[in-house]
Design a protein around this motif. Structure first.
Motif, short mmCIF file in Angstrom:
data_model
loop_
_atom_site.label_atom_id
_atom_site.label_comp_id
_atom_site.label_asym_id
_atom_site.label_seq_id
_atom_site.Cartn_x
_atom_site.Cartn_y
_atom_site.Cartn_z
N ASN A 152 -1.86 9.15 8.84
CA ASN A 152 -2.52 7.88 8.55
C ASN A 152 -3.21 7.88 7.21
O ASN A 152 -3.25 6.87 6.51
N GLN A 153 -3.75 9.05 6.84
CA GLN A 153 -4.47 9.10 5.56
C GLN A 153 -3.52 8.93 4.38
O GLN A 153 -3.80 8.20 3.45
N SER A 154 -2.37 9.60 4.46
CA SER A 154 -1.44 9.45 3.35
C SER A 154 -0.89 8.02 3.30
O SER A 154 -0.63 7.49 2.24
N GLU A 199 -2.58 5.41 4.05
CA GLU A 199 -3.64 4.55 3.51
C GLU A 199 -3.68 4.60 1.99
O GLU A 199 -3.86 3.59 1.32
N THR A 200 -3.52 5.80 1.43
CA THR A 200 -3.62 5.91 -0.03
C THR A 200 -2.29 5.61 -0.74
O THR A 200 -2.26 5.47 -1.95
#
Lengths: 187, 733, 206
Positions: free
Chosen positions: C66-68, C70-71
């Motif tokens: 999810n973090q990758s 998001e960015t």
């Protein structure tokens, strides 16, 4: 008698603005890092009193062009009117001319893999137009002179930063700035 | 030939895999439509030429000839129909192809997730308008007016149609405005008190001058085309004197350069005046017929001023002052050009009044080739139609609220009842150009929404929530005049706007449309209109007569540029001054009204604090106009970093050598940059050129305090900034 | 054409199509699950999985979280869209002249290819014709038509294959996200294969 065309650069008028250099770059849509004309800052004690002075130089269309002599494929010719023309079609990009020129005028274009230099806009001259740098200088500090016809009385062949003219006999002449009066604050 | 159907078939075939699986229809993206069947009769090789106008905040405001091949600009140069620029551009103008086609232009409306985070997402114009409109309407509802919305727009583009941004703001209600100018305010007030308004003569008339004093002006860098006329005059025998604390490029060309202690120019002018009075070299008839308050001024000078005192004050030897005074008073006509830099001091206005007086007592005002030339606005009589729509019915508040552009950060923070919650920034880069940039940032922090319209990523864009891509001059329509020369220039649309860029006018119309969709009647700005119709509406009978044109279209057909009628090109030729008395006012009641001495008296300069004894000046740089152009890589290829000019004597004291990194510091902040040792600056002063922001995390204004000039309120609403009364210390970093 | 040959051709088409979607910005809002589909799709292409760069790309895409996600759009915009100075310009001319100006000679040369095939960029003049997205779309037009083989070969040879490596290097240098990095590897791996293919074809012609 054949012509001997050369640049006459009036340093007295030049304000070091670089418009000559950039208008040339823009007109020829050169790979933009290529400069056929170059403005160089001169030492500030040039005329005795400290001033900001610059000199604009391009190809000096020498009487004895070292580039021409160094080129292994005959890409250089010297026209009747004195302009030294580099034929990029023939150029193999060996850079021998650049090494031979005491003024480091021919420069390597890494994209085209060929050398590049000022042509004195001979295509423009041939149809009665001035070279771009001459036409676009806001101070009219650059002229084309037929040195077989005219000998500017205050023209000189050497300025600081400029190589010894006895090697290739460049046609470019310069008008040096006259020192003005200065009242500077004593410290 | 490929047809649309084939295109579709290809994609349907391929879509068996991913396109369908992920639901990636052609419409799901913000991207342009892609390849379409070629319009018939399209061939390469079509060459067209267009007239453009450089709209930057510059004396020279050039008329441009743009060559377009296949819809692409191939060359940009000067318009030869203009006798001031003579078909030549300055170095910056020559980089315009690069400005248009830099891959680094802002291309799409974008929104930043977290101000300053660098996390940008692309949005459509529709989304941008919606976000902004909703915020405007929300603010209006919460505060009962649109006063919490603040516009900061100034000089990045002086196309008359760009006043649409101000018009758009007026059309939503009363708002807060950054008022004033960092440019000329003190000097303009001074000329306002003396003559009614600042009004300069045609710079082409330098050729008619017998003697020229460039007083704190550096046209070799800031007005190359004027420098041409000055050099021509010089070669014909006109003496060129340059008075400046620095040996500028212009000073380097002078017949005589006089180095003055910064901010003491008023003392020099008054000293010269005393000499001229003592030697009966003044024009008694002129002052008798055309001025008021001369005897009071005469008495003031005789009582308070001596040449010896002036010599002491200015650092200019008495003999030089006397010779200068005699030469100036006996040359006919003698021309003075006062630079803007000279008045960026706490006593700037008073100094300009003293220099004006020098020109007046010698009868040089109103004479062709003479004058005391500073700035002018005689050719700016447009309709400003874009600003004419007024606040919508039911707008809260009674009038716009003003904050001083020159102390923007602090005044935005201080604004109350209502506070400022939203900012619209256009044609400006306040975080780079304002004093005390850190305070400006704090003001930004207080905002709910910051919208910036710009061409490039600047420090201000970095600190905005929404950025809107704007057009270059070549992509929109307009009209321009100068505050210096007497030409009017057409600006045609030469190419389509790149990417999704829009002009400020189009943005105003688009925002109005959205506002009216969301809340009918909430914005009075027209929601549509052809730019050519808009530009025609700027011209009235007077301005048409002045330039002898029928219309914008007529001006275009006549060569894209026209000069104003000669009847206005010699300032004050009719000697009808626009002061209350109609005369030149040595004694100004208007000045008293604004809290000043009625006479052009000497005012003390700002004194260096003990801990910060070195003056740091930030004059204009030859490869930029404020924060524009300098970052273009054609110019970066010539000079790729800022530097600090230091006199070798000062450098020796501080143990600094050429190219050493130097720290400049005062109570406002500090920065580090390489040293350039040069005798062009005196030993008590260092110089860092203005507007450099690319590749560094500071601007020259980091150490500049919001220290006010003495004047500015009369003509500009607010005082200016004493940019050059910036005192620092330096050390080897 | 043989069955095998058709499959290969279909693979090429699909990979060009995926890259086209990527550069159009169509993949910016996919979910983790959808990305799993993309990864599986890529793993099924032997041209990729057997190539070092392709394998690296697939490995990276398998780490998506999810973090990758998001960015990803922010990094994508930093590299290709703005509003900052583009860290990996998607325009061919940015690489073909050393200072990276758009709308230059190279752009017109690309435009001429489109014209030759009766095509042009929508709203021509506003979006430089040599954006990678358009070049990929043009390839998609040509690739399935046997009679366009020579045009395709010329276009790849004169254009896309001349600059993709420089473009990938810039991405690799500036990427701060596994997905933008994975796509640089993907582009590199796939176009390396394309280069080899063209060479084989040329050799066969001789």
């Amino acid at each position: 008698m054949a012509k001997k065309l050369g640049f006459l650069v009036n340093i007295e008028r030049c304000i070091g603005c670089h418009a000559c250099e950039i208008s040339c770059k823009s007109f020829y849509q050169l790979e933009p890092e290529m400069r056929r004309r170059r403005v160089t800052e001169l030492p500030e004690d040039l005329v005795g009193t400290p001033v900001r002075a610059f000199v604009s130089t391009a190809c000096n269309h020498c009487d004895e062009p070292a580039c021409k002599n160094a080129c292994p494929v005959g890409a250089y010719t010297k026209r009747e009117d004195g302009i030294v023309v580099h034929n990029q079609e023939l150029c193999i990009g060996c850079q021998m001319c650049g090494k031979a020129c005491p003024y480091k005028v021919p420069v390597y274009n890494p994209v085209k893999r060929k050398m590049d230099k000022c042509s004195m806009c001979y295509e423009r001259l041939d149809v009665g137009q001035l070279p771009i740098c001459v036409e676009k200088c806001p101070l009219e500090a650059i002229q084309i002179v037929d040195y077989n016809e005219v000998q500017p009385e205050n023209g000189v062949s050497i300025v600081p930063t400029f190589a010894d003219p006895s090697i290739t006999h460049p046609t470019t002449q310069f008008i040096l700035p006259k020192p003005g009066k200065q009242t500077r604050r004593s410290s | 030939m490929l047809k649309e159907s084939i295109t579709r078939r290809n994609f349907i075939k391929g879509s068996a895999s991913l396109t369908a699986l992920l639901g990636l229809g052609a419409a799901s993206s913000q991207a342009p439509k892609g390849l379409v069947p070629k319009a018939a009769a399209k061939t390469n090789g079509k060459v067209q030429q267009f007239y453009n106008a450089c709209p930057r905040n510059c004396y020279d405001t050039c008329s441009i000839l743009t060559t377009v091949e296949d819809g692409r600009i191939t060359f940009i140069t000067g318009n030869e129909n203009n006798t001031y620029t003579k078909g030549r551009l300055c170095v910056k103008g020559n980089t315009y192809p690069r400005v248009v086609y830099s891959p680094d232009r802002i291309k799409y409306p974008m929104r930043q997730k977290g101000r300053g985070s660098g996390n940008w997402e692309r949005i459509s114009w529709g989304e941008a308008y919606t976000i902004i409109s909703k915020k405007i309407l929300e603010i209006k509802k919460e505060y009962g007016s649109t006063l919490p919305i603040c516009l900061n727009k100034y000089s990045g583009n002086f196309n008359i149609l760009n006043y649409a941004t101000e018009g758009m703001m007026s059309s939503i209600g009363y708002t807060t405005r950054a008022q004033g100018t960092p440019c000329d305010p003190a000097g303009s007030d001074a000329q306002g008190f003396d003559m009614g308004v600042a009004y300069n003569s045609d710079p082409e008339h330098f050729l008619d001058a017998d003697y020229i004093i460039l007083w704190g002006a550096n046209p070799a860098w800031t007005s190359a085309h004027s420098m041409y006329f000055i050099e021509q005059a010089k070669e014909r025998g006109t003496k060129l004197v340059v008075i400046d604390p620095l040996i500028t490029q212009t000073a380097s060309k002078a017949d005589e350069y006089i180095q003055i202690k910064a901010s003491t120019d008023g003392a020099l002018a008054l000293g010269m005046i005393r000499y001229i009075f003592d030697h009966q070299l003044f024009d008694k008839n002129w002052v008798a017929e055309n001025s008021i308050g001369f005897s009071e001024f005469f008495a003031y000078v005789n009582k308070n001023i001596t040449v010896e005192w002036a010599a002491e004050k200015t650092g200019v030897p008495q003999a030089v002052i006397e010779r200068l005074a005699r030469e100036y008073a006996t040359a006919k006509p003698a021309n003075i050009w006062i630079g803007f830099g000279m008045q960026r001091h706490v006593n700037g206005g008073a100094m300009v009044r003293a220099i004006d007086a020098l020109a007046a007592i010698t009868g040089n005002i109103g004479k062709r080739g003479g004058g005391v030339n500073y700035i002018g606005g005689e050719t700016w009589g447009f309709n400003y139609h874009t600003m004419s729509f007024g606040a919508p019915e039911g707008s809260g508040g009674e009038a716009d609220r003003m904050v001083n552009m020159n102390n923007f950060g602090a005044q935005v923070l201080a604004a109350d009842e209502p506070p400022i919650k939203m900012m619209w920034i256009a044609c400006r880069n306040p975080i780079a150009q304002d004093p005390e940039p850190n305070v400006v940032k704090k003001a930004f922090d207080q905002m709910d929404l910051v919208v910036t319209a710009d061409l490039y990523m600047t420090q201000t864009v970095e600190y905005s929530d929404i950025v809107l891509p704007v057009t270059t001059p070549f992509e929109s329509v307009g009209i321009n005049v100068s505050y210096w020369h007497y030409w009017m220039n057409v600006n045609e649309q030469a190419i389509k706007p790149l990417y999704e860029a829009k002009s400020d006018l189009e943005i105003a119309m688009g925002l109005s449309k959205k506002l009216n969709e969301l809340a009918p009647g909430s914005c009075t700005f027209p929601t549509s209109g052809n730019p050519k119709e808009w530009v025609e509406k700027e011209l009235n009978d007077e301005i048409k007569e002045l330039f002898n044109i029928e219309s914008w279209e007529d001006l275009r057909k006549k060569g894209g540029t026209a000069k104003a009628n000669e009847k206005i090109t010699v300032a004050w030729e009719d000697l009808k001054f626009r002061t209350p008395s109609g005369k030149y006012e040595f004694y100004s009641k208007k000045a008293v009204e604004y809290g000043h001495h009625p006479l052009p008296v000497f005012t003390e300069e700002y004194k260096a604090p003990k801990e910060y004894p070195i003056r740091c000046m930030s004059p204009h740089w030859k490869f930029g106009i404020h924060s524009q152009f300098q970052h273009q890589d054609w110019l970066m290829a010539i000079q790729d970093h800022p530097y600090l000019e230091i006199n070798p004597e000062l450098a020796r004291k501080k143990g600094i050598q050429n190219n050493d990194i130097v720290k400049i510091i005062n109570e406002t902040g500090y920065m580090t940059l390489p040293a350039k040792l040069t005798k062009m600056v005196p030993p008590d002063t260092v110089v860092m050129y203005e507007g450099w922001w690319k590749g560094v995390n500071y601007t020259e204004n980091i150490t500049v305090k919001a220290l006010a000039e003495d004047m500015g309120e009369y003509q500009k609403g607010q005082r200016g900034i004493a940019f050059h009364d910036n005192f620092v210390n330096i050390e080897k970093a | 054409m043989t069955e095998n040959c058709n499959d290969k051709q279909q693979d090429r088409f699909e990979l060009y199509q995926l890259l086209w979607h990527y550069y159009r910005g169509d993949l910016l809002n996919l979910t983790v699950r959808e990305w799993a589909t993309v990864t599986a799709f890529l793993s099924s292409k032997p041209t990729l999985s057997q190539n070092d760069w392709g394998a690296k790309a697939i490995n990276l895409l398998e780490t998506i979280n999810n973090q990758s996600l998001e960015t990803f759009p922010f990094d994508f915009n930093r590299l290709f869209v703005g509003p900052n100075k583009l860290l990996a310009s998607p325009y061919e001319s940015s690489y073909r002249n050393t200072e990276g100006t758009v709308m230059q000679t190279e752009t017109l040369k690309v435009r001429n290819f489109y014209y030759h095939e009766g095509l042009q960029v929508d709203r021509e003049g506003q979006h430089p014709d040599d954006h990678l997205q358009f070049e990929l779309e043009f390839i998609l037009h040509l690739i399935q038509l046997a009679e366009k083989k020579e045009i395709l070969r010329l276009f790849l040879h004169n254009h896309l294959l001349k600059w993709y490596e420089a473009h990938c290097r810039r991405i690799e240098e500036h990427s701060q996200n596994v997905m933008t990095l994975a796509f640089a590897y993907l582009l590199r791996g796939f176009l390396q294969k394309e280069t080899m293919l063209l060479k084989e074809e040329e050799a066969a012609l001789c």
